[in-house]
Write a protein that holds these residues in place. Structure first.
Motif, PDB file in Angstrom:
ATOM      1  N   TYR A 175       0.772  -1.270  -0.073  1.00 46.96           N
ATOM      2  CA  TYR A 175       0.065  -0.004  -0.035  1.00 46.96           C
ATOM      3  C   TYR A 175       0.894   1.339  -0.091  1.00 46.96           C
ATOM      4  N   ASP A 196      -9.594  -3.139  -1.196  1.00 47.23           N
ATOM      5  CA  ASP A 196     -10.865  -2.410  -0.486  1.00 47.23           C
ATOM      6  C   ASP A 196     -10.599  -2.122   1.049  1.00 47.23           C
ATOM      7  N   ARG A 199      -8.768   1.370   0.926  1.00 52.66           N
ATOM      8  CA  ARG A 199      -9.134   2.514   0.426  1.00 52.66           C
ATOM      9  C   ARG A 199      -9.335   3.642   0.795  1.00 52.66           C
ATOM     10  N   SER A 200     -10.009   3.523   2.402  1.00 51.39           N
ATOM     11  CA  SER A 200     -10.406   4.709   3.049  1.00 51.39           C
ATOM     12  C   SER A 200      -9.099   5.187   4.085  1.00 51.39           C
ATOM     13  N   LEU A 201      -7.888   4.392   4.050  1.00 53.46           N
ATOM     14  CA  LEU A 201      -7.126   4.743   4.914  1.00 53.46           C
ATOM     15  C   LEU A 201      -5.993   5.793   4.430  1.00 53.46           C
ATOM     16  N   THR A 202      -5.214   6.301   5.227  1.00 50.03           N
ATOM     17  CA  THR A 202      -3.939   7.083   4.926  1.00 50.03           C
ATOM     18  C   THR A 202      -2.810   6.458   5.783  1.00 50.03           C
TER      19      THR A 202
END
Length: 248
Positions: A175, A196, A199-202
């Motif tokens: 990632y 998925d 997808r919403s992580l930093t």
């Protein structure tokens, strides 16, 4: 912000048409891929400094960092999970040891360093932090030897623990490296069936345990095939010819 990088030089001097030492980036991208070319440039070029370029150095960096280290780590980890655990990641096992705790700690450290260096525009140092973690994972494989653990049913909890640790590191590393290798990152996460999940992580939100218990991975496929020299290609062709002659 605008960040100005240094010059790419060859043999200690700047490239110029009059010297005939200009490198065609489109040709290199077509031959080796955009991801690989971008990785070399960002790995070799530190802030404020020039970077030397040769095609030999490019191939050596690609084979060392990507084909032999990261690519091999992901391929081995996914293959062993499919072979020994039916492609399913276990939950938190009762088994734990010092080496596994150390791997979790170095992964957390790699995430922290990567984020810090990227914020400071020190991309080569950020990639070096990930490479250090990949090396730690490969050393962990050699120390734990999952192929030996798989021979003993009593070692099953330890085997599941080892493979879970390896896949978690592959997922987080895959990632993070996406900012430099977007295509390769997507392929790594696809093989881990983890796109998925990230997808919403930093990077700042990463913590151990992104892959849940019972998570099923997909089939492996080499992401970074090794670049062979002409000599290596000739040897492989000769070997194939001998094999064909023997069968005939």
């Amino acid at each position: 912000k605008v960040y100005g990088h240094g010059w790419l030089i060859m043999d200690g001097g700047k490239m110029s048409k009059s010297k005939g030492n200009v490198v065609d980036p489109y040709m290199l991208a077509e031959r080796y891929g955009v991801d690989a070319f971008r990785y070399f440039l960002l790995s070799e070029m530190s802030p404020g400094n020039d970077a030397n370029f040769t095609e030999e150095a490019f191939v050596a960096r690609y084979n060392s960092d990507l084909a032999n280290d990261l690519g091999n780590l992901c391929n081995r980890s996914i293959n062993m999970t499919r072979r020994y655990c039916d492609s399913v990641i276990s939950g938190a096992e009762a088994y734990d040891d010092e080496a596994s705790r150390a791997l979790r700690a170095t992964m957390d450290q790699a995430v922290t360093l990567f984020s810090k260096y990227m914020d400071d525009n020190m991309v080569s140092d950020a990639l070096a932090a990930l490479n250090a973690q990949v090396s730690a994972c490969n050393a962990y494989i050699e120390q734990q030897q999952p192929w030996q653990l798989a021979k003993d049913e009593a070692s099953a909890p330890r085997l599941r623990c080892v493979l879970r640790h390896l896949l978690e590191c592959c997922a987080q590393t895959g990632y993070l490296i996406g900012c430099v290798l977007p295509d390769a990152s997507a392929r790594i996460l696809d093989q881990l069936n983890a796109g998925d999940l990230f997808r919403s992580l930093t990077p700042a939100a990463l913590e151990w345990g992104i892959l849940p218990a019972g998570h099923r991975i997909n089939e492996p496929a080499p992401v970074f095939p090794r670049i062979l020299s002409d000599e290596e290609k000739a040897k492989l062709a000769e070997k194939a010819a001998r094999a064909a002659k023997k069968q005939g």
